[in-house]
Design an enzyme around this catalytic site. Sequence first.
Site, PDB file in Angstrom:
ATOM      1  N   CYS A  48      39.278-109.619  52.580  1.00 57.37           N
ATOM      2  CA  CYS A  48      40.067-108.103  52.287  1.00 57.37           C
ATOM      3  C   CYS A  48      41.065-108.134  53.124  1.00 57.37           C
ATOM      4  O   CYS A  48      42.144-108.701  52.889  1.00 57.37           O
ATOM      5  CB  CYS A  48      38.928-107.043  52.311  1.00 57.37           C
ATOM      6  N   HIS A  69      33.899-108.693  49.606  1.00 60.04           N
ATOM      7  CA  HIS A  69      33.187-108.496  50.973  1.00 60.04           C
ATOM      8  C   HIS A  69      31.657-109.220  50.944  1.00 60.04           C
ATOM      9  O   HIS A  69      30.712-108.398  50.874  1.00 60.04           O
ATOM     10  CB  HIS A  69      33.147-107.089  51.423  1.00 60.04           C
ATOM     11  N   GLU A  72      30.215-109.933  53.439  1.00 55.06           N
ATOM     12  CA  GLU A  72      29.245-109.205  54.558  1.00 55.06           C
ATOM     13  C   GLU A  72      28.632-107.822  54.237  1.00 55.06           C
ATOM     14  O   GLU A  72      27.749-107.363  55.060  1.00 55.06           O
ATOM     15  CB  GLU A  72      30.129-109.093  55.934  1.00 55.06           C
TER      16      GLU A  72
END
EC number: 6.3.5.3
Lengths: 222, 75
Positions: free
Chosen positions: A86, A194, A196
């Site tokens: 990002c 994302h 994560e």
Amino acid sequence: MHAAVIVFPGSNCDRDLAVAFEHAGAKVSMVWHKDADLPDGVDVVGIPGGFSFGDYLRCGAIAANSPITRSVINHVERGGYALGICNGFQVLTETGLLPGALRRNANLKFLCKSVDLRVEDCDTPYLKGYEPGQVISIPIAHHDGNYFVDDDKLKQLRDEGRIAFTYVDNPNGSVADIAGVVSRNRRVLGMMPHPERAAEPAHGGTDGKAMFDGLLREMALA
Amino acid sequence: MKAKVYVMLKQGVLDPQGEAVKHALGALGFDGVEGVRQGKVIELDLAPGTTEETVKEMCEKLLANTVIESYRIEI
């Protein structure tokens, strides 16, 4: 394996990224952007999502000139791994370590939702946990994720097999539906979604976990 | 000594904000708007003797992203 997660003023996915690396088995050091050097023995640098320096001037532009960034560039030039997610992807394009630039989303909206990504046929340690063509669900959360490269560079990325992820249903206007690209040596990955945030069941999805597990496995073998 | 830097998206790079402004002007009844490009102006207050060459370097290194933006310097 030793991972360093860079923290800029305005980073807000730094903890999530650190936890994802830890769960995959890495030792993690958090590194403040004013530090001049990465800790000794760092294998992979994570540049997290967020709004470094309030997105002033351009997303990632000020962070790309922070003191630690020089060390990150040196680390990459020595063959080190780097993962920018990002805002981290925006920082990597601003430094020139990855090609292209991220523009305002074509519909001008901040997009915050899960999207389907296609894992492209791209030979990189980051994708060893996936099969080419596999479709995974990963969250996006960005206002400036509209990837741009000119036609020549796009052809080069395709010819060199450096497109890592594409959007199944392009949410932001990115050229050629591109969601993530790798460097020529395949050790630097930048992506807007994302992984994560989809790395354990409590997140509501686990499709991102294979990226961290696969990367650490590959790095252990290298 | 003052300098102004005008930063614009390059021709051929879609400018979603400019497009939105164009549509908004149309919605207000301004029919004659055929295109809108939105950019930014950066005003620099510089020490005497700062050269245009230095300002150019500032643009290349930070003020503009030359992958998608062009810039013009006025001193």
